[in-house]
Design a protein around this motif. Sequence first.
Motif, PDB file in Angstrom:
ATOM      1  N   ARG A  68      58.544   8.464  78.311  1.00 40.01           N
ATOM      2  CA  ARG A  68      58.447   9.828  77.781  1.00 40.01           C
ATOM      3  C   ARG A  68      58.266   9.804  76.261  1.00 40.01           C
ATOM      4  O   ARG A  68      57.454  10.545  75.708  1.00 40.01           O
ATOM      5  N   ALA A  69      59.041   8.939  75.587  1.00 40.92           N
ATOM      6  CA  ALA A  69      58.898   8.848  74.130  1.00 40.92           C
ATOM      7  C   ALA A  69      57.503   8.374  73.746  1.00 40.92           C
ATOM      8  O   ALA A  69      56.908   8.866  72.784  1.00 40.92           O
ATOM      9  N   LEU A  70      56.952   7.412  74.495  1.00 39.48           N
ATOM     10  CA  LEU A  70      55.612   6.911  74.198  1.00 39.48           C
ATOM     11  C   LEU A  70      54.554   7.989  74.435  1.00 39.48           C
ATOM     12  O   LEU A  70      53.558   8.061  73.716  1.00 39.48           O
ATOM     13  N   THR A  71      54.775   8.840  75.448  1.00 45.60           N
ATOM     14  CA  THR A  71      53.847   9.944  75.697  1.00 45.60           C
ATOM     15  C   THR A  71      53.839  10.915  74.529  1.00 45.60           C
ATOM     16  O   THR A  71      52.784  11.357  74.061  1.00 45.60           O
ATOM     17  N   VAL A  72      55.042  11.247  74.031  1.00 49.46           N
ATOM     18  CA  VAL A  72      55.141  12.140  72.874  1.00 49.46           C
ATOM     19  C   VAL A  72      54.493  11.492  71.654  1.00 49.46           C
ATOM     20  O   VAL A  72      53.782  12.140  70.884  1.00 49.46           O
ATOM     21  N   ALA A  73      54.722  10.184  71.487  1.00 50.36           N
ATOM     22  CA  ALA A  73      54.117   9.475  70.355  1.00 50.36           C
ATOM     23  C   ALA A  73      52.596   9.498  70.440  1.00 50.36           C
ATOM     24  O   ALA A  73      51.906   9.691  69.433  1.00 50.36           O
ATOM     25  N   GLY A  74      52.071   9.305  71.641  1.00 48.07           N
ATOM     26  CA  GLY A  74      50.623   9.349  71.811  1.00 48.07           C
ATOM     27  C   GLY A  74      50.040  10.695  71.446  1.00 48.07           C
ATOM     28  O   GLY A  74      48.971  10.786  70.841  1.00 48.07           O
ATOM     29  N   ARG A  75      50.756  11.766  71.798  1.00 51.95           N
ATOM     30  CA  ARG A  75      50.276  13.103  71.439  1.00 51.95           C
ATOM     31  C   ARG A  75      50.384  13.322  69.938  1.00 51.95           C
ATOM     32  O   ARG A  75      49.509  13.946  69.330  1.00 51.95           O
ATOM     33  N   ARG A  76      51.479  12.837  69.342  1.00 51.86           N
ATOM     34  CA  ARG A  76      51.641  12.989  67.893  1.00 51.86           C
ATOM     35  C   ARG A  76      50.490  12.298  67.159  1.00 51.86           C
ATOM     36  O   ARG A  76      49.949  12.816  66.179  1.00 51.86           O
ATOM     37  N   LEU A  77      50.120  11.117  67.634  1.00 52.57           N
ATOM     38  CA  LEU A  77      49.057  10.354  66.983  1.00 52.57           C
ATOM     39  C   LEU A  77      47.669  10.839  67.390  1.00 52.57           C
ATOM     40  O   LEU A  77      46.677  10.436  66.770  1.00 52.57           O
ATOM     41  N   ARG A  78      47.613  11.679  68.453  1.00 47.65           N
ATOM     42  CA  ARG A  78      46.330  12.160  68.975  1.00 47.65           C
ATOM     43  C   ARG A  78      45.400  10.981  69.266  1.00 47.65           C
ATOM     44  O   ARG A  78      44.253  10.931  68.823  1.00 47.65           O
ATOM     45  N   LEU A  79      45.936  10.041  70.037  1.00 49.74           N
ATOM     46  CA  LEU A  79      45.199   8.806  70.303  1.00 49.74           C
ATOM     47  C   LEU A  79      43.844   9.067  70.934  1.00 49.74           C
ATOM     48  O   LEU A  79      42.871   8.357  70.655  1.00 49.74           O
ATOM     49  N   GLU A  80      43.780  10.086  71.829  1.00 48.88           N
ATOM     50  CA  GLU A  80      42.512  10.341  72.514  1.00 48.88           C
ATOM     51  C   GLU A  80      41.450  10.894  71.584  1.00 48.88           C
ATOM     52  O   GLU A  80      40.265  10.914  71.931  1.00 48.88           O
ATOM     53  N   ARG A  81      41.862  11.334  70.368  1.00 52.95           N
ATOM     54  CA  ARG A  81      40.889  11.901  69.447  1.00 52.95           C
ATOM     55  C   ARG A  81      40.604  10.996  68.260  1.00 52.95           C
ATOM     56  O   ARG A  81      39.829  11.361  67.377  1.00 52.95           O
ATOM     57  N   LEU A  82      41.246   9.832  68.197  1.00 56.27           N
ATOM     58  CA  LEU A  82      41.008   8.922  67.082  1.00 56.27           C
ATOM     59  C   LEU A  82      39.622   8.301  67.185  1.00 56.27           C
ATOM     60  O   LEU A  82      39.120   8.032  68.280  1.00 56.27           O
ATOM     61  N   GLY A  83      39.015   8.055  66.033  1.00 52.66           N
ATOM     62  CA  GLY A  83      37.751   7.331  66.020  1.00 52.66           C
ATOM     63  C   GLY A  83      37.952   5.887  66.438  1.00 52.66           C
ATOM     64  O   GLY A  83      39.079   5.383  66.506  1.00 52.66           O
ATOM     65  N   GLU A  84      36.858   5.216  66.720  1.00 48.92           N
ATOM     66  CA  GLU A  84      36.941   3.848  67.241  1.00 48.92           C
ATOM     67  C   GLU A  84      37.685   2.925  66.283  1.00 48.92           C
ATOM     68  O   GLU A  84      38.518   2.119  66.695  1.00 48.92           O
ATOM     69  N   ARG A  85      37.410   3.040  64.987  1.00 47.77           N
ATOM     70  CA  ARG A  85      38.058   2.152  64.024  1.00 47.77           C
ATOM     71  C   ARG A  85      39.552   2.414  63.954  1.00 47.77           C
ATOM     72  O   ARG A  85      40.361   1.475  63.968  1.00 47.77           O
ATOM     73  N   GLN A  86      39.952   3.695  63.891  1.00 43.65           N
ATOM     74  CA  GLN A  86      41.371   4.025  63.827  1.00 43.65           C
ATOM     75  C   GLN A  86      42.089   3.617  65.111  1.00 43.65           C
ATOM     76  O   GLN A  86      43.194   3.071  65.073  1.00 43.65           O
ATOM     77  N   ALA A  87      41.462   3.891  66.247  1.00 43.62           N
ATOM     78  CA  ALA A  87      42.077   3.565  67.530  1.00 43.62           C
ATOM     79  C   ALA A  87      42.289   2.061  67.674  1.00 43.62           C
ATOM     80  O   ALA A  87      43.247   1.619  68.324  1.00 43.62           O
ATOM     81  N   GLY A  88      41.421   1.260  67.056  1.00 45.37           N
ATOM     82  CA  GLY A  88      41.567  -0.188  67.130  1.00 45.37           C
ATOM     83  C   GLY A  88      42.728  -0.722  66.315  1.00 45.37           C
ATOM     84  O   GLY A  88      43.123  -1.878  66.476  1.00 45.37           O
TER      85      GLY A  88
END
Length: 513
Positions: free
Chosen positions: A339-359
């Motif tokens: 659950r904490a990792l899910t919240v962290a993923g939303r905070r970081l907006r991982l699905e919207r990061l560019g390729e370089r940032q996501a890497g």
Amino acid sequence: MFLTISTTGTPERPATDLGFLLHKHPDNAQTFSTSHGTAHVLYPEATAERCTAALLLEIDPVGLVRRGKGKGRGGAPDSALAQYVNDRPYAASSLLAVALATVFKSALHGACKAMPERAAVPLPLRVEVPALPARGGADLVRKLFAPLGWDTVEAEPVELDTAFPEWGDSRYVRLVLEGELRLADALNQLYVLLPVLDDAKHYWVSPDEVDKLLRAGDGWLADHPEQQLITSRYLSRRWGLTRDAMERLELARLAEADGLDVEDVDNAVDETTTELFGEEGDEKPVPLAVQRRDAILAALRAADATRVLDLGCGQGQLVQALLKDVRFTDIVGVDVSVRALTVAGRRLRLERLGERQAGRVKLIQGSLAYTDKRLTGYDAAVLSEVIEHLDLPRLPALEYAVFGSARPRTVLVTTPNVEYNVRWESLPAGHVRHSDHRFEWNREEFRAWAGRVAEQYGYGVEFTPVGPDDPEVGPPTQMAVFTQGAPSTPDDRTTPTDRTTATTPTTPKEEQA
């Protein structure tokens, strides 16, 4: 489902240019497969004076029910009730909106290499949808389309049965739109508003739907008088997603009004600001959590760390701060809580990061009580407010997993200083700061533990206060900086016995009680 788009032209600017803008040749009838049927694109008329492109979507109702199981995620809401007998194959809905985005993808984005100038200017357009579900009636249809630049918005109710006029009108309307708009704008409006008027979607609405809505609504949704209704219905009334979309729309509106980028507006008040002020202008202290992150970042920079582990990353606040600094090229957040990792993923907006940032960033689930090969080879590891959440008998397992197995060059450990608790007016005497804290150490106990661990695993250790350093009770947070192979350096306020004491710290009296 059926939809037509028509335009008029002149010999100098023939109407058949519509074929270039849609990337579909008027002389050809084309077929495209979609997830729930087959889309056909054809031109009933194509002359220099007038050109009409038609999108016909054939739905497989049996396949629709079977794929969605008739309910739940992926199931069409009406199919859940009516199973094989329903209006899905005939009435415009999110199925048609998805087909629009699939078949006219380039046109939806306003891209046309052959005629970029035509794609960028308004055209005389006429859009017809023979059967459009409208929960809210014809009045709502006009409220949604009229503010968008259409000269004519016709929403003619469709009778339930022409043989029985006394039954009244159905919830369907025949929609006709006329006006001069860019083709891309017209398509994006239809993509959003078709499922909004139907007030249903045939697929599960996930967080990435917010991005789709803002992308398609760029330039018109932020100022639409029915913005809240559109956003709520498009996101299937999921409040969390609706709130996120509304906040981002307001940011976009403010940024446009001030001639700034959205990022500039969003970062106008940064949590790392050194001074915060109240409504009356009185200065407020920087939150301890911010001071702690600043101290950790400063220590990581001093250690020349670029590949960093955040062990027990929680909701990702430190990972987010690390991601903002380009010197940290490989950031891994680890937590046992999904659950904490899910919240962290939303905070970081991982699905919207560019390729370089996501890497640069990765979130993984793992327990710090076990060794993990994924955690080896890093420059630094951070245990920020973590150790006090473990039962004391389990600390040796964490010590070995971090210092003995992963063995980063630098390890930062922060933990509350129980001596400072007397300075918290809101904290009752004898209570720990958090209900999940298994213990809270004083300065002597923390230094004794850190010294023993450093000696056992070949690290040197230094101690740094975090927050206001009270002359009587010390700082609210204490931080130990472990460095491989370096000699231990005691804090200026410590005695020689504080340096590398190998005794096991005792549990605070409050915890024993």
